[in-house]
Write an enzyme that holds these catalytic residues in place. Structure first.
Site, PDB file in Angstrom:
ATOM      1  CG  PHE A  12      38.946  50.130  36.081  1.00  0.00           C
ATOM      2  CD1 PHE A  12      38.972  51.330  35.810  1.00  0.00           C
ATOM      3  CD2 PHE A  12      38.424  50.049  37.448  1.00  0.00           C
ATOM      4  CE1 PHE A  12      38.742  52.523  36.506  1.00  0.00           C
ATOM      5  CE2 PHE A  12      38.188  50.831  38.330  1.00  0.00           C
ATOM      6  CZ  PHE A  12      38.221  52.308  37.662  1.00  0.00           C
ATOM      7  CB  ALA A  84      42.210  39.778  39.955  1.00  0.00           C
ATOM      8  CB  THR A 131      39.479  43.925  47.372  1.00  0.00           C
ATOM      9  OG1 THR A 131      37.973  44.262  47.655  1.00  0.00           O
ATOM     10  CG2 THR A 131      39.091  42.299  47.438  1.00  0.00           C
ATOM     11  CG  ASP A 132      36.905  47.754  50.523  1.00  0.00           C
ATOM     12  OD1 ASP A 132      36.635  46.753  49.538  1.00  0.00           O
ATOM     13  OD2 ASP A 132      36.395  48.594  50.714  1.00  0.00           O
ATOM     14  CD  GLU A 133      34.130  43.536  46.957  1.00  0.00           C
ATOM     15  OE1 GLU A 133      33.731  42.688  46.985  1.00  0.00           O
ATOM     16  OE2 GLU A 133      34.392  44.466  46.170  1.00  0.00           O
ATOM     17  CE1 TYR A 156      37.871  40.092  43.076  1.00  0.00           C
ATOM     18  CE2 TYR A 156      36.398  41.332  44.790  1.00  0.00           C
ATOM     19  CZ  TYR A 156      37.466  41.185  44.010  1.00  0.00           C
ATOM     20  OH  TYR A 156      38.177  42.343  43.912  1.00  0.00           O
ATOM     21  CB  SER A 157      35.287  38.796  49.165  1.00  0.00           C
ATOM     22  OG  SER A 157      34.248  38.272  49.519  1.00  0.00           O
ATOM     23  CE  LYS A 160      42.190  40.573  44.948  1.00  0.00           C
ATOM     24  NZ  LYS A 160      43.057  40.770  43.795  1.00  0.00           N
ATOM     25  CG  ASN A 186      39.962  51.678  42.298  1.00  0.00           C
ATOM     26  OD1 ASN A 186      40.941  51.693  41.886  1.00  0.00           O
ATOM     27  ND2 ASN A 186      39.504  51.237  43.933  1.00  0.00           N
ATOM     28  CG  ASN A 255      24.792  50.665  46.167  1.00  0.00           C
ATOM     29  OD1 ASN A 255      26.188  51.001  46.118  1.00  0.00           O
ATOM     30  ND2 ASN A 255      24.543  49.336  46.372  1.00  0.00           N
ATOM     31  N   GLY A 289      23.916  37.126  49.547  1.00  0.00           N
ATOM     32  CA  GLY A 289      24.895  37.391  50.456  1.00  0.00           C
ATOM     33  C   GLY A 289      25.565  39.070  50.004  1.00  0.00           C
TER      34      GLY A 289
HETATM   35  P1  NAD Z   1      39.652  44.220  35.670  1.00  0.00           P
HETATM   36  O1  NAD Z   1      38.772  43.193  35.830  1.00  0.00           O
HETATM   37  O2  NAD Z   1      39.274  45.373  35.022  1.00  0.00           O
HETATM   38  O3  NAD Z   1      40.952  43.774  35.068  1.00  0.00           O
HETATM   39  C1  NAD Z   1      41.510  42.685  35.536  1.00  0.00           C
HETATM   40  C2  NAD Z   1      42.707  42.109  34.370  1.00  0.00           C
HETATM   41  O4  NAD Z   1      43.148  41.021  34.775  1.00  0.00           O
HETATM   42  C3  NAD Z   1      42.171  42.141  32.816  1.00  0.00           C
HETATM   43  O5  NAD Z   1      42.879  42.752  32.057  1.00  0.00           O
HETATM   44  C4  NAD Z   1      42.094  40.666  32.566  1.00  0.00           C
HETATM   45  O6  NAD Z   1      42.364  40.304  31.179  1.00  0.00           O
HETATM   46  C5  NAD Z   1      43.156  40.179  33.362  1.00  0.00           C
HETATM   47  N1  NAD Z   1      43.399  38.747  33.909  1.00  0.00           N
HETATM   48  C6  NAD Z   1      42.401  38.128  34.324  1.00  0.00           C
HETATM   49  N2  NAD Z   1      42.512  36.740  34.362  1.00  0.00           N
HETATM   50  C7  NAD Z   1      43.680  36.617  33.969  1.00  0.00           C
HETATM   51  C8  NAD Z   1      44.791  35.527  33.747  1.00  0.00           C
HETATM   52  N3  NAD Z   1      44.248  34.339  34.211  1.00  0.00           N
HETATM   53  N4  NAD Z   1      45.964  35.881  33.577  1.00  0.00           N
HETATM   54  C9  NAD Z   1      46.491  37.115  33.179  1.00  0.00           C
HETATM   55  N5  NAD Z   1      45.504  38.108  33.317  1.00  0.00           N
HETATM   56  C10 NAD Z   1      44.418  37.870  33.499  1.00  0.00           C
HETATM   57  O7  NAD Z   1      40.085  44.373  37.360  1.00  0.00           O
HETATM   58  P2  NAD Z   1      40.337  45.822  37.983  1.00  0.00           P
HETATM   59  O8  NAD Z   1      39.014  46.339  38.569  1.00  0.00           O
HETATM   60  O9  NAD Z   1      41.089  46.561  37.114  1.00  0.00           O
HETATM   61  O10 NAD Z   1      41.121  45.109  39.596  1.00  0.00           O
HETATM   62  C11 NAD Z   1      42.315  44.717  39.486  1.00  0.00           C
HETATM   63  C12 NAD Z   1      42.808  44.448  40.697  1.00  0.00           C
HETATM   64  O11 NAD Z   1      42.608  45.177  41.822  1.00  0.00           O
HETATM   65  C13 NAD Z   1      42.306  43.047  41.079  1.00  0.00           C
HETATM   66  O12 NAD Z   1      43.187  42.281  41.642  1.00  0.00           O
HETATM   67  C14 NAD Z   1      41.000  43.332  42.037  1.00  0.00           C
HETATM   68  O13 NAD Z   1      41.003  42.409  42.898  1.00  0.00           O
HETATM   69  C15 NAD Z   1      41.667  44.398  42.753  1.00  0.00           C
HETATM   70  N6  NAD Z   1      40.738  45.662  43.340  1.00  0.00           N
HETATM   71  C16 NAD Z   1      39.840  46.091  42.497  1.00  0.00           C
HETATM   72  C17 NAD Z   1      38.949  47.243  42.976  1.00  0.00           C
HETATM   73  C18 NAD Z   1      37.939  47.704  41.892  1.00  0.00           C
HETATM   74  O14 NAD Z   1      37.046  48.784  42.610  1.00  0.00           O
HETATM   75  N7  NAD Z   1      37.924  47.547  40.780  1.00  0.00           N
HETATM   76  C19 NAD Z   1      39.144  47.584  44.167  1.00  0.00           C
HETATM   77  C20 NAD Z   1      40.002  46.951  45.017  1.00  0.00           C
HETATM   78  C21 NAD Z   1      41.020  46.125  44.598  1.00  0.00           C
HETATM   79  P1  TYD Z   2      29.940  46.487  42.079  1.00  0.00           P
HETATM   80  O1  TYD Z   2      30.305  47.757  41.077  1.00  0.00           O
HETATM   81  O2  TYD Z   2      29.471  45.201  41.216  1.00  0.00           O
HETATM   82  O3  TYD Z   2      31.102  46.676  43.000  1.00  0.00           O
HETATM   83  P2  TYD Z   2      31.436  45.479  44.608  1.00  0.00           P
HETATM   84  O4  TYD Z   2      30.142  44.758  44.278  1.00  0.00           O
HETATM   85  O5  TYD Z   2      32.674  44.963  44.132  1.00  0.00           O
HETATM   86  O6  TYD Z   2      31.352  46.376  45.636  1.00  0.00           O
HETATM   87  O7  TYD Z   2      28.897  47.017  42.901  1.00  0.00           O
HETATM   88  C1  TYD Z   2      28.902  48.168  43.595  1.00  0.00           C
HETATM   89  C2  TYD Z   2      27.366  48.256  44.600  1.00  0.00           C
HETATM   90  O8  TYD Z   2      26.328  48.394  43.591  1.00  0.00           O
HETATM   91  C3  TYD Z   2      27.083  46.839  45.112  1.00  0.00           C
HETATM   92  O9  TYD Z   2      26.363  47.131  46.455  1.00  0.00           O
HETATM   93  C4  TYD Z   2      26.190  46.168  44.337  1.00  0.00           C
HETATM   94  C5  TYD Z   2      25.310  47.312  43.702  1.00  0.00           C
HETATM   95  N1  TYD Z   2      25.045  47.174  42.322  1.00  0.00           N
HETATM   96  C6  TYD Z   2      23.806  47.350  41.806  1.00  0.00           C
HETATM   97  O10 TYD Z   2      22.776  47.932  42.787  1.00  0.00           O
HETATM   98  N2  TYD Z   2      23.606  47.382  40.525  1.00  0.00           N
HETATM   99  C7  TYD Z   2      24.017  46.848  39.701  1.00  0.00           C
HETATM  100  O11 TYD Z   2      23.636  46.772  38.460  1.00  0.00           O
HETATM  101  C8  TYD Z   2      25.529  46.461  39.914  1.00  0.00           C
HETATM  102  C9  TYD Z   2      26.525  46.100  38.930  1.00  0.00           C
HETATM  103  C10 TYD Z   2      25.871  46.701  41.286  1.00  0.00           C
END
Ligand code: NAD
Ligand code: TYD
Length: 351
Positions: A12, A84, A131-133, A156-157, A160, A186, A255, A289
């Site tokens: 993403f 990740a 991540t902020d988590e 997860y957190s 990270k 995001n 949420n 949790g």
């Molecule tokens: P995502 O799950 O959409 O994408 C992760 C990508 O990593 C995928 O393309 C997957 O194929 C690749 N990948 C996973 N395991 C792998 C491996 N072993 N080797 C090579 N590639 C691998 O994640 P995202 O939401 O785009 O997040 C990207 C980064 O940003 C992550 O490090 C995440 O912790 C961090 N992040 C995400 C958010 C969010 O809201 N999504 C917020 C803050 C930080």
């Molecule tokens: P998520 O998108 O999984 O991100 P994160 O847990 O990394 O913050 O979830 C965002 C918030 O939405 C979180 O408080 C969990 C809640 N949530 C629901 O209530 N229903 C759902 O189906 C999902 C996926 C998340």
């Protein structure tokens, strides 16, 4: 000319970062390294995949020998590390995959960068996206700053947080030129529909129940994904080595309020009666949790580097909903699994 490795570029956030860099820096060679797990989708990048400065490397960061070999072959001088396992609910079911990719995979990259750069450490950059988590859970008041102690509470957190510690350890111990940023949630185009916002949009579109965990009063700070990509560009080029930057949207939503808002936007876009989609909201068993609230103080990146979010949330949510409606085939292929054929169909020359 830079040879820049971006890991997780088929995911993403990574796909938006890859597109930004390929377009903005034609002199850089951009190497997108991705294992293509369920979350990796090369169809996110069809618009730039034939550019001469874009290259795709299908590889697994947990495989140290392969990572070493790629560093030796391409001599990357910059790394932006996004690969990740990223979904909290999956980490609760299978923590080990998170340890392997998020911790071991990060250390493999650190080792390869160190070995490649150690005799000539200077202009290189190893930028770790976190991540902020890692900071844990806030009460009703307060914000996460760069000084907030780590207190991760999900597998997860915790994974990270561990990778962040290893990146800092390589800075202090080996002088590796590292940067770290910790970003809030995001949202935007190409978000895998297991996460809250795309899942809600998808379920509304298909008249399916919208699962809201617990009482729905959990709070997240939402940032438009393109704003995260520009923050990453800013930090990669102008951030101070060894520093951490928090990135946030200054955009907190409970949420349930967010879900109701998305219901109203979707009613309007789909021409449904006002209030129709809210009837799909279903409160379900809480996540174990479950962190109560995340909120970022992004003063440092604003004052030091001049970055701030550009898109107001209502406009961003509307744009996101519209993107999913305009890209039904993307969503259809992701939910059916058909997107996983794209690599074998379009990249057969790599085999
Ligand atoms: P995502 O799950 O959409 O994408 C992760 C990508 O990593 C995928 O393309 C997957 O194929 C690749 N990948 C996973 N395991 C792998 C491996 N072993 N080797 C090579 N590639 C691998 O994640 P995202 O939401 O785009 O997040 C990207 C980064 O940003 C992550 O490090 C995440 O912790 C961090 N992040 C995400 C958010 C969010 O809201 N999504 C917020 C803050 C930080
Ligand atoms: P998520 O998108 O999984 O991100 P994160 O847990 O990394 O913050 O979830 C965002 C918030 O939405 C979180 O408080 C969990 C809640 N949530 C629901 O209530 N229903 C759902 O189906 C999902 C996926 C998340």
């Amino acid at each position: 000319m830079r040879k820049l490795l971006i890991t997780g570029g088929a995911g993403f956030i990574g796909s938006h970062v890859v597109r930004l860099f390929v377009n903005k820096y034609p002199d850089y060679q951009i190497y997108n390294l991705d294992k293509l797990t369920y979350a990796g989708n090369l169809e996110n990048l069809t618009d730039i995949e034939t550019r001469p400065n874009y290259h795709f490397l299908k590889a697994d960061i947990t495989d140290a020998a392969v990572i070493d070999e790629l560093f030796a072959r391409y001599e990357f001088d910059g790394v932006i590390h996004l690969a990740a396992e990223s979904h909290v609910d999956r980490s609760i079911k299978d923590p080990l995959a998170f340890i392997q990719t998020n911790i071991i995979g990060t250390v493999n990259l650190l080792n390869a960068a160190r070995n490649t750069w150690k005799d000539n450490m200077g202009e290189q950059r190893f930028y770790h996206i976190s991540t902020d988590e890692v900071y844990g859970s806030l009460g009703e008041e307060g914000y996460f700053t760069e000084e907030t102690p780590y207190d991760p509470r999900s597998p997860y957190s915790a994974s990270k947080a561990s990778s962040d510690h290893m990146v800092r350890a390589y800075f202090h111990t080996y002088d590796l030129p590292v940067l770290i940023s910790n970003c809030s949630n995001n949202y935007g185009p190409n978000h895998f529909p297991e996460k809250l916002i795309p899942l809600v949009i998808h379920n509304i579109r298909n008249n399916k129940p919208i699962p809201v965990y617990g009482d729905g009063k959990y709070t997240r700070d939402w940032l438009w994904v393109m704003d995260h990509a520009t923050a990453i560009d800013t930090i990669f080029h102008r951030g101070r080595i060894g520093e951490t930057y928090n990135i946030g949207g200054n955009n907190e939503w409970k949420n349930i309020d967010l879900v109701q808002n998305l219901c109203d936007i979707m009613d309007e876009l789909l021409g449904r009666e006002k209030g129709a989609s809210r009837k799909l909201i279903t409160f379900v068993k809480d996540r174990p949790g479950h962190d109560k609230r995340y909120a970022i103080d992004a003063t440092k990146i604003k004052t030091e580097l001049g970055w701030q979010p550009t898109l107001a949330s209502i406009e961003g949510f509307r744009r996101t909903a519209q993107w999913y409606l305009d890209n039904e085939s993307w969503l259809e292929k992701v939910t059916s699994g058909a997107y996983q054929n794209y690599y074998s169909e379009h990249y057969s020359h790599y085999k």
